[in-house]
Structure formats: structure tokens, C-alpha cells
Design a protein around this motif. Structure first.
Motif, PDB file in Angstrom:
ATOM      1  N   LYS A  91      13.083  32.880  20.487  1.00 52.62           N
ATOM      2  CA  LYS A  91      13.373  31.719  19.640  1.00 52.62           C
ATOM      3  C   LYS A  91      12.061  30.938  19.023  1.00 52.62           C
ATOM      4  O   LYS A  91      11.941  30.320  18.159  1.00 52.62           O
ATOM      5  N   ASP A  92      10.835  31.150  19.881  1.00 56.06           N
ATOM      6  CA  ASP A  92       9.557  30.288  19.664  1.00 56.06           C
ATOM      7  C   ASP A  92       8.752  31.168  18.681  1.00 56.06           C
ATOM      8  O   ASP A  92       7.703  30.626  18.307  1.00 56.06           O
ATOM      9  N   ALA A  93       9.157  32.433  18.285  1.00 59.17           N
ATOM     10  CA  ALA A  93       8.525  33.249  17.330  1.00 59.17           C
ATOM     11  C   ALA A  93       8.587  32.842  15.801  1.00 59.17           C
ATOM     12  O   ALA A  93       9.736  33.253  15.241  1.00 59.17           O
ATOM     13  N   LYS A  94       7.700  32.040  15.367  1.00 56.10           N
ATOM     14  CA  LYS A  94       8.197  31.492  13.917  1.00 56.10           C
ATOM     15  C   LYS A  94       8.020  32.695  12.841  1.00 56.10           C
ATOM     16  O   LYS A  94       8.669  32.554  11.905  1.00 56.10           O
ATOM     17  N   GLU A  95       7.349  33.514  13.173  1.00 54.19           N
ATOM     18  CA  GLU A  95       7.078  34.753  12.269  1.00 54.19           C
ATOM     19  C   GLU A  95       8.100  35.803  12.517  1.00 54.19           C
ATOM     20  O   GLU A  95       8.438  36.570  11.572  1.00 54.19           O
ATOM     21  N   GLY A  96       9.131  35.553  13.500  1.00 61.00           N
ATOM     22  CA  GLY A  96      10.102  36.523  13.582  1.00 61.00           C
ATOM     23  C   GLY A  96       9.708  37.809  14.673  1.00 61.00           C
ATOM     24  O   GLY A  96       8.430  37.784  15.083  1.00 61.00           O
ATOM     25  N   VAL A  97      10.363  38.804  14.577  1.00 54.42           N
ATOM     26  CA  VAL A  97       9.855  39.993  15.271  1.00 54.42           C
ATOM     27  C   VAL A  97      10.150  41.131  14.546  1.00 54.42           C
ATOM     28  O   VAL A  97      11.212  40.952  13.581  1.00 54.42           O
ATOM     29  N   LEU A  98       9.655  42.151  14.700  1.00 54.29           N
ATOM     30  CA  LEU A  98      10.072  43.630  13.947  1.00 54.29           C
ATOM     31  C   LEU A  98      10.878  44.361  14.951  1.00 54.29           C
ATOM     32  O   LEU A  98      10.724  44.604  16.182  1.00 54.29           O
TER      33      LEU A  98
END
Length: 220
Positions: free
Chosen positions: A54-61
Motif C-alpha cells: 500500500k505504501d509503494a507509490k510506484e506500485g510493483v511489478l
């Protein structure tokens, strides 16, 4: 009527824009602001938002999109190397890769490309870690391999001189949103240090880390 005189300090027309200054993240990985922006743009094309990040503003791959993203950056890995790449970027096999580990790997690939070509603008060749790491017994590791080891080590030590401690491994597990028992992390340190006794746990230095990576086949 005499012609109007220009103001004494009028700005010149169409001033040349100044290049963007690299961010702290870019400086830590030895890349330019433009290269960081390119990595971010490619990452954003394939990134998803996941409830565990949730805290990953760039998202994830997603794991299956890592190779596609590298291809979009003109850093195509050899198909046989994808498994090793994912083991490096997703050591706990979550199936998801956050932005910073991906950027770190992309930066290594960019350095590899520039060291081979001698120019950042040259076309890259497919990246194959298995082939390039082979060395004769008794020879020193290549400059490229040593730099990769140093950069991978810095990921664990959070860019300090080390050694990798239990606290560092806890942070990595926390960043990956993984619940890993402290005893498992201690076992990782013991194994890296030759199965030392618990009272001598200490940490993992660069030399021990290099040995672990080579035994795992990540670096030749």
C-alpha cells in the motif's frame, strides 16, 4: 519616434534548459536523472497496485512483467537468465518486485552496457549473467562482476559499509512485506559465516556475501 531600447537585463530568447539534477536515488546507483526517469516511465507501464504494498507509490511489478519491462528499457535479458534475475529481485518468491530493487538491477544493466560499449548511447547486447561470470580458478573477479556484487551488497546494508546484520535482513523482509521468523534470518547469517555458533552470530561481510552469491550462482 526613435525605436524602443531593449531592457538592460532582458533574458535572451529561448534560453537553453538546464539538465535535471540527479536525485539522491540516482546518485546512489550511479545513473543520470534522465536514466532514472526512463526507468520510472517503463516501470509505470507495467506496474500494478497491490494490497500488500500500500505504501509503494510506484506500485510493483508482477514477476512475469520484469522481462517485458527490461525489454522496454532496451536491456533485454537472455531468457535462460530470467529465473536468476527473479531470484535476485524477489528472493522470497512473492511474485512481486518493488521499484527500488528493479531500479537497482536496471542501473547495473546500464553500467554493464556502458562498460562494454564505452558509450551510453550504444545499442546493448542481451544480458547473460551465466556466461559472463565464468572465470578460471585463481583469477580475480572481473571489474563488472565486482561492481555488481558491491551494489547488491549495498542493497542489503542500505548503502552503509556493512556488515549485513539481523536488523538489515529484518528491514529487507519488511520492505518485501514478508513475515520471516528471526531464527530463519539468523540461520541465513550463520550459513554465510560458515555455520558459526549462535553467540558469534555477528554479521555478513562483503567477502562472505560474495561467497554466498557465487555459491548460489548469481555471480560467477
Amino acid at each position: 519616434m526613435p525605436p524602443k531600447r531593449k531592457a538592460a537585463f532582458a533574458p535572451p530568447p529561448n534560453p537553453t534548459p538546464q539538465p535535471a539534477r540527479p536525485s539522491k536515488l540516482a546518485r546512489e546507483h550511479g545513473i543520470t536523472a534522465a536514466q532514472e526517469a526512463e526507468i520510472r516511465e517503463a516501470f509505470s507501464i507495467f506496474a500494478i497496485h497491490h494490497p500488500d504494498y500500500k505504501d509503494a507509490k510506484e506500485g510493483v511489478l508482477r514477476a512475469e512483467d520484469v522481462r517485458r519491462c527490461l525489454i522496454a528499457l532496451s536491456l533485454p535479458p537472455a531468457k535462460q537468465d530470467v529465473k536468476e534475475i527473479l531470484e535476485t529481485l524477489d528472493p522470497l518468491t512473492t511474485g512481486l518486485v518493488p521499484f527500488i530493487p528493479f531500479l537497482s538491477y536496471a542501473a547495473i544493466c546500464i553500467h554493464d552496457r556502458e562498460s562494454v560499449s564505452g558509450s551510453p548511447s550504444a545499442s546493448p547486447e542481451p544480458i547473460s549473467r551465466k556466461g559472463k561470470g565464468k572465470q578460471k580458478a585463481g583469477t580475480a573477479p572481473s571489474t563488472t562482476s565486482q561492481r555488481e556484487i558491491n551494489e547488491a551488497y549495498a542493497l542489503f546494508t542500505h548503502n552503509t559499509s556493512g556488515p549485513i546484520t539481523l536488523a538489515h535482513l529484518r528491514r529487507v523482509a519488511r520492505d518485501l512485506r514478508e513475515e520471516v521468523d528471526d531464527e530463519v534470518l539468523r540461520d541465513m547469517i550463520r550459513e554465510a559465516n560458515g555455520n558459526v555458533a549462535a553467540e558469534g552470530l555477528g554479521g555478513v561481510g562483503l567477502e562472505e556475501f560474495e561467497g554466498v552469491m557465487k555459491r548460489a550462482g548469481v555471480f560467477g
